[in-house]
Enzyme design. Sequence first.
Site, PDB file in Angstrom:
ATOM      1  N   GLN A  26       0.830  -1.205   0.000  1.00  0.00           N
ATOM      2  CA  GLN A  26       0.000   0.000   0.000  1.00  0.00           C
ATOM      3  C   GLN A  26       0.864   1.254   0.000  1.00  0.00           C
ATOM      4  OE1 GLN A  26      -3.425   0.040   2.600  1.00  0.00           O
ATOM      5  NE2 GLN A  26      -3.576  -2.183   2.645  1.00  0.00           N
ATOM      6  N   SER A  48      11.262  -4.303   9.685  1.00  0.00           N
ATOM      7  CA  SER A  48      10.517  -3.454   8.743  1.00  0.00           C
ATOM      8  C   SER A  48      11.273  -2.162   8.431  1.00  0.00           C
ATOM      9  CB  SER A  48       9.160  -3.084   9.334  1.00  0.00           C
ATOM     10  OG  SER A  48       8.375  -4.223   9.459  1.00  0.00           O
ATOM     11  N   ASP A  83     -13.198 -13.048   6.677  1.00  0.00           N
ATOM     12  CA  ASP A  83     -11.758 -13.224   6.472  1.00  0.00           C
ATOM     13  C   ASP A  83     -11.201 -14.330   7.376  1.00  0.00           C
ATOM     14  OD1 ASP A  83      -9.266 -11.700   5.272  1.00  0.00           O
ATOM     15  OD2 ASP A  83      -8.771 -12.203   7.342  1.00  0.00           O
ATOM     16  N   HIS A 116      -8.285  -4.349   8.092  1.00  0.00           N
ATOM     17  CA  HIS A 116      -8.927  -5.530   8.668  1.00  0.00           C
ATOM     18  C   HIS A 116      -9.923  -5.001   9.704  1.00  0.00           C
ATOM     19  CE1 HIS A 116      -9.370  -9.682   9.302  1.00  0.00           C
ATOM     20  NE2 HIS A 116      -8.269  -9.994   9.945  1.00  0.00           N
TER      21      HIS A 116
HETATM   22  N1  LIG Z   1      -1.034  -9.933   4.630  1.00  0.00           N
HETATM   23  C1  LIG Z   1      -2.213  -9.954   4.000  1.00  0.00           C
HETATM   24  O1  LIG Z   1      -2.407 -10.724   3.046  1.00  0.00           O
HETATM   25  C2  LIG Z   1      -3.324  -9.028   4.436  1.00  0.00           C
HETATM   26  C3  LIG Z   1      -4.372  -8.824   3.554  1.00  0.00           C
HETATM   27  C4  LIG Z   1      -5.370  -7.938   3.888  1.00  0.00           C
HETATM   28  C5  LIG Z   1      -5.321  -7.294   5.109  1.00  0.00           C
HETATM   29  N2  LIG Z   1      -4.307  -7.531   5.995  1.00  0.00           N
HETATM   30  C6  LIG Z   1      -4.289  -6.796   7.274  1.00  0.00           C
HETATM   31  O2  LIG Z   1      -3.363  -5.731   7.132  1.00  0.00           O
HETATM   32  C7  LIG Z   1      -2.743  -5.449   8.399  1.00  0.00           C
HETATM   33  C8  LIG Z   1      -1.240  -5.576   8.277  1.00  0.00           C
HETATM   34  O3  LIG Z   1      -0.954  -6.917   7.917  1.00  0.00           O
HETATM   35  P1  LIG Z   1       0.475  -7.373   7.372  1.00  0.00           P
HETATM   36  O4  LIG Z   1       0.332  -8.792   6.951  1.00  0.00           O
HETATM   37  O5  LIG Z   1       1.008  -6.359   6.424  1.00  0.00           O
HETATM   38  O6  LIG Z   1       1.284  -7.234   8.732  1.00  0.00           O
HETATM   39  P2  LIG Z   1       2.251  -8.175   9.581  1.00  0.00           P
HETATM   40  O7  LIG Z   1       3.265  -8.794   8.722  1.00  0.00           O
HETATM   41  O8  LIG Z   1       1.421  -9.049  10.427  1.00  0.00           O
HETATM   42  O9  LIG Z   1       2.950  -7.028  10.527  1.00  0.00           O
HETATM   43  C9  LIG Z   1       3.224  -5.737  10.057  1.00  0.00           C
HETATM   44  C10 LIG Z   1       4.032  -4.865  10.934  1.00  0.00           C
HETATM   45  O10 LIG Z   1       3.761  -5.015  12.337  1.00  0.00           O
HETATM   46  C11 LIG Z   1       4.969  -4.612  13.001  1.00  0.00           C
HETATM   47  N3  LIG Z   1       4.978  -5.096  14.372  1.00  0.00           N
HETATM   48  C12 LIG Z   1       4.646  -6.325  14.835  1.00  0.00           C
HETATM   49  N4  LIG Z   1       4.757  -6.368  16.182  1.00  0.00           N
HETATM   50  C13 LIG Z   1       5.198  -5.118  16.571  1.00  0.00           C
HETATM   51  C14 LIG Z   1       5.487  -4.525  17.820  1.00  0.00           C
HETATM   52  N5  LIG Z   1       5.354  -5.196  18.950  1.00  0.00           N
HETATM   53  N6  LIG Z   1       5.901  -3.239  17.815  1.00  0.00           N
HETATM   54  C15 LIG Z   1       6.022  -2.534  16.688  1.00  0.00           C
HETATM   55  N7  LIG Z   1       5.741  -3.036  15.462  1.00  0.00           N
HETATM   56  C16 LIG Z   1       5.331  -4.323  15.402  1.00  0.00           C
HETATM   57  C17 LIG Z   1       6.066  -5.240  12.180  1.00  0.00           C
HETATM   58  O11 LIG Z   1       7.262  -4.523  12.419  1.00  0.00           O
HETATM   59  P3  LIG Z   1       8.690  -5.253  12.654  1.00  0.00           P
HETATM   60  O12 LIG Z   1       9.163  -5.723  11.321  1.00  0.00           O
HETATM   61  O13 LIG Z   1       9.496  -4.182  13.240  1.00  0.00           O
HETATM   62  O14 LIG Z   1       8.410  -6.423  13.575  1.00  0.00           O
HETATM   63  C18 LIG Z   1       5.530  -5.013  10.749  1.00  0.00           C
HETATM   64  O15 LIG Z   1       5.957  -3.778  10.230  1.00  0.00           O
HETATM   65  C19 LIG Z   1      -3.357  -6.448   9.392  1.00  0.00           C
HETATM   66  O16 LIG Z   1      -4.461  -5.834   9.993  1.00  0.00           O
HETATM   67  C20 LIG Z   1      -3.811  -7.583   8.483  1.00  0.00           C
HETATM   68  O17 LIG Z   1      -4.844  -8.357   9.035  1.00  0.00           O
HETATM   69  C21 LIG Z   1      -3.291  -8.368   5.665  1.00  0.00           C
END
Ligand SMILES: NC(=O)c1ccc[n+]([C@@H]2O[C@H](COP(=O)([O-])OP(=O)(O)OC[C@H]3O[C@@H](n4cnc5c(N)ncnc54)[C@H](OP(=O)(O)O)[C@@H]3O)[C@@H](O)[C@H]2O)c1
Length: 401
Positions: free
Chosen positions: A97, A118, A260, A176
Amino acid sequence: MASRAAARSFARSAASAARAPIASRVLAAAPRFAARAAAPAVFSSSIQQSRGIKTLNFGGSQEKVYERSDWPKEKLLDYFKNDTIAVLGYGPQGHGQGLNLRDNGLNVIVGVRKDGRSWKKAVAEGWVPGKNLFSIEEAADKGNIVFNLLSDAAQRDLWPTIKPYITPGKTLYFSHGFAITYKDQTHVEAPQGVDVVLCAPKGSGATLRTLFLEGKGLNSSIAVFQDVSGKAHERVVGLGVAIGSGYLYETTFEKEVYSDLVGERGILMGAINGLFRAQYDVLRAQGHSPSEAFNETVEEATQSLIPLIGAKGMDWMYANCSVTAQRGALDWHQKFYDASLPVFKDLYESVKNGSETKRALDKNSQPDYRESLELELEEIRGSEIWRAGETVRSLRPENNK
Ligand SMILES: NC(=O)c1ccc[n+]([C@@H]2O[C@H](COP(=O)([O-])OP(=O)(O)OC[C@H]3O[C@@H](n4cnc5c(N)ncnc54)[C@H](OP(=O)(O)O)[C@@H]3O)[C@@H](O)[C@H]2O)c1
């Protein structure tokens, strides 16, 4: 003309399917398809066009769909010219995004924890510390449209940190419905005076990015939870287009998260793995070799038949298999339906009553959550079915140079 083109494209796909050994049961049926394609498209007569909004007939129900044609790039640039979009998190969605927003020319910054995985990825992809890459708090402060794209567990854990920056007049955006719907567990409450919207791409951030770069778009769901400005809906449609969506379907936060969570635990990931394993184990127990069991369970499904379902539907796939296969599938699909219906009902209840959320939050907020997920994935990776699959995949024509 269209029917001839469709017949030609069908003939090409049927010919290439026929070249694949495992697709030998799929019969060529170009004349039948050409006759069907000559008929009007199923929904064309029911389209009520109003700028970029269409009302379409989905199997008998009318639903509104928004499309990007109403939001050309010039309009996006003008509409969001005074906005700073802060993307918190740079996982798959933050990456896809964020880069699409940036390439669309919008004013976008990224907020992640300093020097984490990240942060390093964002720097490698051209985000500059102090210019458009900040800590989570700084980005949430600077942005007036705040994308909360942290992991779902982190959205709960960091909410007390982020909340003070989500001040009246801002827009809070999620991909989400999780954090808001399960607020009893996440404690993420819609702040007063703030528009709260959702745009959930129906696929990974990598796919969103790839399709954007190819000039295509991934479909997304949109919803408005709180509309203070009176413009929340219009804004989320614009944001949905700006992140690279093709079509936008309407939903609610609750419906998005329920469907989902059911989908990924069910057909998309959990159920498909369970069904593959069950059939494979029965074949193996009856003395079939690993390669035969794998080919008849996974390889033919993924390489031949599931792509056909995706392209033209279940009925079309059935109709283009041998009559022996059709007879068997038509006899057995009801038994599988009956056996799995109670499991899907249990699953939906477990999602609705918050049990799945509790488990995901408890497990994924453990300090060693990645290591323990990796151990379970290692178990799948090391199992006979997927080791057999590795060899089968190596024998695909494209991998067997
Ligand atoms: N992946 C998909 O296919 C998908 C599709 C549609 C919607 N979504 C939604 O989009 C959103 C993001 O999903 P995603 O899959 O992109 O994310 P993700 O891989 O689950 O996590 C994204 C971010 O969270 C950070 N993070 C995790 N624990 C942390 C903490 N304790 N403190 C600070 N940062 C932390 C990570 O940073 P670090 O690298 O620093 O740990 C990373 O930048 C969620 O709500 C998900 O349900 C996902």
